[in-house]
Design an enzyme around this catalytic site. Structure first.
Site, PDB file in Angstrom:
ATOM      1  N   GLU A  58      -7.713   3.513  -5.876  1.00  0.00           N
ATOM      2  CA  GLU A  58      -8.468   2.867  -4.786  1.00  0.00           C
ATOM      3  C   GLU A  58      -9.942   2.693  -5.161  1.00  0.00           C
ATOM      4  O   GLU A  58     -10.459   3.420  -6.029  1.00  0.00           O
ATOM      5  CB  GLU A  58      -8.319   3.705  -3.502  1.00  0.00           C
ATOM      6  CG  GLU A  58      -9.009   3.156  -2.249  1.00  0.00           C
ATOM      7  CD  GLU A  58      -8.656   1.699  -1.910  1.00  0.00           C
ATOM      8  OE1 GLU A  58      -8.799   0.818  -2.786  1.00  0.00           O
ATOM      9  OE2 GLU A  58      -8.273   1.435  -0.758  1.00  0.00           O
ATOM     10  N   ASN A  93      -5.449   8.838   6.070  1.00  0.00           N
ATOM     11  CA  ASN A  93      -5.329   7.691   6.980  1.00  0.00           C
ATOM     12  C   ASN A  93      -5.310   8.175   8.427  1.00  0.00           C
ATOM     13  O   ASN A  93      -5.926   7.575   9.309  1.00  0.00           O
ATOM     14  CB  ASN A  93      -4.042   6.894   6.720  1.00  0.00           C
ATOM     15  CG  ASN A  93      -4.064   6.094   5.429  1.00  0.00           C
ATOM     16  OD1 ASN A  93      -3.061   6.013   4.724  1.00  0.00           O
ATOM     17  ND2 ASN A  93      -5.206   5.498   5.107  1.00  0.00           N
ATOM     18  N   ARG A 129       0.873  -1.180   0.000  1.00  0.00           N
ATOM     19  CA  ARG A 129       0.000   0.000   0.000  1.00  0.00           C
ATOM     20  C   ARG A 129       0.907   1.226   0.000  1.00  0.00           C
ATOM     21  O   ARG A 129       2.091   1.142   0.326  1.00  0.00           O
ATOM     22  CB  ARG A 129      -0.868   0.004   1.258  1.00  0.00           C
ATOM     23  CG  ARG A 129      -1.909  -1.089   1.249  1.00  0.00           C
ATOM     24  CD  ARG A 129      -2.638  -1.153   2.580  1.00  0.00           C
ATOM     25  NE  ARG A 129      -3.435   0.041   2.836  1.00  0.00           N
ATOM     26  CZ  ARG A 129      -4.082   0.253   3.989  1.00  0.00           C
ATOM     27  NH1 ARG A 129      -4.010  -0.630   4.959  1.00  0.00           N
ATOM     28  NH2 ARG A 129      -4.784   1.352   4.153  1.00  0.00           N
ATOM     29  N   HIS A 130       0.343   2.375  -0.321  1.00  0.00           N
ATOM     30  CA  HIS A 130       1.090   3.626  -0.210  1.00  0.00           C
ATOM     31  C   HIS A 130       1.454   3.861   1.250  1.00  0.00           C
ATOM     32  O   HIS A 130       0.866   3.248   2.159  1.00  0.00           O
ATOM     33  CB  HIS A 130       0.209   4.775  -0.720  1.00  0.00           C
ATOM     34  CG  HIS A 130      -1.132   4.796  -0.038  1.00  0.00           C
ATOM     35  ND1 HIS A 130      -1.323   5.339   1.221  1.00  0.00           N
ATOM     36  CD2 HIS A 130      -2.331   4.285  -0.415  1.00  0.00           C
ATOM     37  CE1 HIS A 130      -2.593   5.181   1.569  1.00  0.00           C
ATOM     38  NE2 HIS A 130      -3.232   4.530   0.603  1.00  0.00           N
ATOM     39  N   ARG A 146      -0.859   9.731  -3.315  1.00  0.00           N
ATOM     40  CA  ARG A 146      -0.225   8.977  -2.222  1.00  0.00           C
ATOM     41  C   ARG A 146       0.612   7.798  -2.711  1.00  0.00           C
ATOM     42  O   ARG A 146       1.600   7.433  -2.078  1.00  0.00           O
ATOM     43  CB  ARG A 146      -1.265   8.544  -1.175  1.00  0.00           C
ATOM     44  CG  ARG A 146      -2.491   7.806  -1.696  1.00  0.00           C
ATOM     45  CD  ARG A 146      -3.578   7.880  -0.620  1.00  0.00           C
ATOM     46  NE  ARG A 146      -4.771   7.065  -0.845  1.00  0.00           N
ATOM     47  CZ  ARG A 146      -5.812   7.453  -1.570  1.00  0.00           C
ATOM     48  NH1 ARG A 146      -5.783   8.605  -2.220  1.00  0.00           N
ATOM     49  NH2 ARG A 146      -6.887   6.682  -1.667  1.00  0.00           N
ATOM     50  N   HIS A 195      -3.372   0.524  -3.160  1.00  0.00           N
ATOM     51  CA  HIS A 195      -4.244   0.902  -2.044  1.00  0.00           C
ATOM     52  C   HIS A 195      -4.805  -0.359  -1.389  1.00  0.00           C
ATOM     53  O   HIS A 195      -4.744  -1.439  -1.966  1.00  0.00           O
ATOM     54  CB  HIS A 195      -5.392   1.756  -2.569  1.00  0.00           C
ATOM     55  CG  HIS A 195      -4.922   2.945  -3.348  1.00  0.00           C
ATOM     56  ND1 HIS A 195      -4.782   4.183  -2.797  1.00  0.00           N
ATOM     57  CD2 HIS A 195      -4.528   3.065  -4.646  1.00  0.00           C
ATOM     58  CE1 HIS A 195      -4.332   5.030  -3.712  1.00  0.00           C
ATOM     59  NE2 HIS A 195      -4.172   4.379  -4.843  1.00  0.00           N
TER      60      HIS A 195
HETATM   61  O1  F6P Z   1      -8.934   3.468   4.662  1.00  0.00           O
HETATM   62  C1  F6P Z   1      -8.037   3.404   3.599  1.00  0.00           C
HETATM   63  C2  F6P Z   1      -8.690   2.851   2.347  1.00  0.00           C
HETATM   64  O2  F6P Z   1      -7.689   2.672   1.383  1.00  0.00           O
HETATM   65  C3  F6P Z   1      -9.840   3.715   1.771  1.00  0.00           C
HETATM   66  O3  F6P Z   1      -9.427   4.734   0.892  1.00  0.00           O
HETATM   67  C4  F6P Z   1     -10.713   2.667   1.117  1.00  0.00           C
HETATM   68  O4  F6P Z   1     -12.033   3.104   0.875  1.00  0.00           O
HETATM   69  C5  F6P Z   1     -10.624   1.547   2.113  1.00  0.00           C
HETATM   70  O5  F6P Z   1      -9.307   1.563   2.627  1.00  0.00           O
HETATM   71  C6  F6P Z   1     -10.907   0.188   1.540  1.00  0.00           C
HETATM   72  O6  F6P Z   1     -11.010  -0.743   2.596  1.00  0.00           O
HETATM   73  P1  F6P Z   1     -12.450  -1.298   3.043  1.00  0.00           P
HETATM   74  O7  F6P Z   1     -12.987  -1.988   1.823  1.00  0.00           O
HETATM   75  O8  F6P Z   1     -12.123  -2.265   4.168  1.00  0.00           O
HETATM   76  O9  F6P Z   1     -13.339  -0.167   3.462  1.00  0.00           O
END
Ligand code: F6P
Length: 383
Positions: A262, A197, A190-191, A242, A328
């Site tokens: 993402e 975050n 991941r970044h 990022r 991501h």
């Molecule tokens: O929280 C960081 C992130 O990369 C968000 O930008 C993204 O929506 C999420 O994680 C994805 O993870 P999850 O599907 O568990 O919400």
């Protein structure tokens, strides 16, 4: 194919032999003049084909019949049985005359396999070479009148095909044309930690936090140490700040893919999970109930992400040098599930912490995984 949602299964005749007769067979069992050996092998080949057909009848979509089928007569029999049952057939023939590839393949896959367990390596090598000579003695190349087929020559150096039409056969052809048997590492990361975050906000296009920048430095150092200063590494990022800031210290240029951006959280983008739960409780609950299929209004589901990431997967498969993907959370989950052959539905729940490089090494016996945590982070796994 399985990962793209096709119900796919491999029926390997060698496994039927080992399961039913044991793994003790030496080259003479495979000699064309050995009548009882030949009959036993034909029975095993039929048993595997029967199982494949039974499985197709109850909803299987792609049955991979992994057998030598070295003669035209044998292939004709396979084809007519399958076509009578309404199953479409595409043969994939792998032809290799390159002694270096053959030798490397025998050493990497056969000598470590169950057929030669506990046997002296040079005796095992000689035995397998003799087995290959038995096959070669009766071998009739796939050719005229035998459509449809794809021929992969010298482990992918050249591809030949005839009568391969339609979406799925075309996809298989494309995949074969881009895959190879070289061993190399795939690094997924991941970044580094972003400003979002820190606030537990999702999506957006923030830059890195101070700790995130420290991860970018540590990552550059780690990759150089891992592959040495002269080795070229293929670097893929998303188009978002990022991931690009995380790649900044690397000595190689990075290719930015929109397909690696993402998961699009639509109307929830840039909110925290707590804000979503308060403002859009139905959406929040629907995602909790079925995170794989749930699509953010105006955005994407994990299922959508799987579809759009596919071209990058082929691009990764095609590379012969090490690959580093900086993406991501949702994207790394999807890539990880593909390479580890995990069910697609598990993607949304796979743990992929920040500041950790996941190294996947392709070995003959399968994939080896090592996780390298480089600097600390705060937990941001989300609900
Ligand atoms: O929280 C960081 C992130 O990369 C968000 O930008 C993204 O929506 C999420 O994680 C994805 O993870 P999850 O599907 O568990 O919400």
């Amino acid at each position: 194919l399985g990962w793209l949602g096709y119900r796919t299964r491999v029926f390997n005749v060698g496994s039927y032999r080992r399961e039913r007769l044991g793994a003790h067979h030496r080259e003479d069992f495979f000699a064309p003049a050995n009548d009882s050996g030949r009959r036993a092998r034909e029975e095993l080949a039929d048993a595997a084909l029967d199982d494949l057909m039974d499985w197709m009848r109850v909803g299987g979509e792609v049955g991979i019949y992994d057998a030598t089928n070295t003669t035209r007569a044998r292939r004709l029999r396979v084809r007519s049985r399958l076509e009578q049952a309404g199953i479409r057939v595409v043969f994939i023939e792998s032809v290799c005359d390159d002694p270096t590839i053959i030798d490397a393949n025998i050493r990497a896959t056969k000598l470590v396999g169950p057929d030669y367990a506990g046997m002296d390596a040079s005796a095992a090598l000689a035995d397998f070479h003799a087995r290959v000579r038995h096959y070669a003695a009766v071998y009739e190349p796939m050719g005229v009148g035998e459509t449809s087929y794809i021929k992969v020559i010298d482990a992918g150096r050249r591809i030949e095909m005839d009568g391969v039409r339609g979406y799925l056969p075309g996809k298989i052809l494309f995949f074969l044309a881009n895959s190879h048997a070289d061993r190399r590492s795939i690094l997924l990361s991941r970044h580094g930690e972003s400003a979002f975050n820190l606030e537990e906000r999702i999506g957006g296009n923030p830059g890195l936090s101070g700790q995130g920048k420290r991860y970018a430095d540590a990552l550059a150092q780690f990759v150089r140490w891992r592959f040495g200063p002269t080795r070229d590494v293929e670097v893929f990022t998303s188009t978002l700040r990022r991931t690009q800031e995380t790649a900044v210290g690397l000595p190689w240029p990075a290719t930015a893919w929109r397909a690696l951006d993402e998961i699009d959280a639509g109307i929830c983008d840039s909110r925290t999970y707590a804000e979503i739960a308060a403002a859009l409780p139905d959406e929040y609950d629907a995602r909790q109930a079925d995170k794989f299929h749930y699509r953010y209004p105006g955005g994407e589901s994990y299922r959508d992400v799987i579809g759009r990431v596919e071209p990058v997967i082929l691009e990764i498969e095609r590379q012969r040098r090490p690959v580093l993907v900086i993406a991501h959370q949702a994207i790394v989950r999807v890539l990880y599930a593909y390479f580890r052959e995990l069910p697609a539905e598990d993607c949304p729940y796979l743990p992929v912490p920040l500041h950790t490089v996941i190294e996947l090494r392709q070995m003959a016996a399968g994939l080896e995984e090592e996780r390298h945590p480089l600097v600390g982070d705060h937990a941001d796994d989300g609900p």
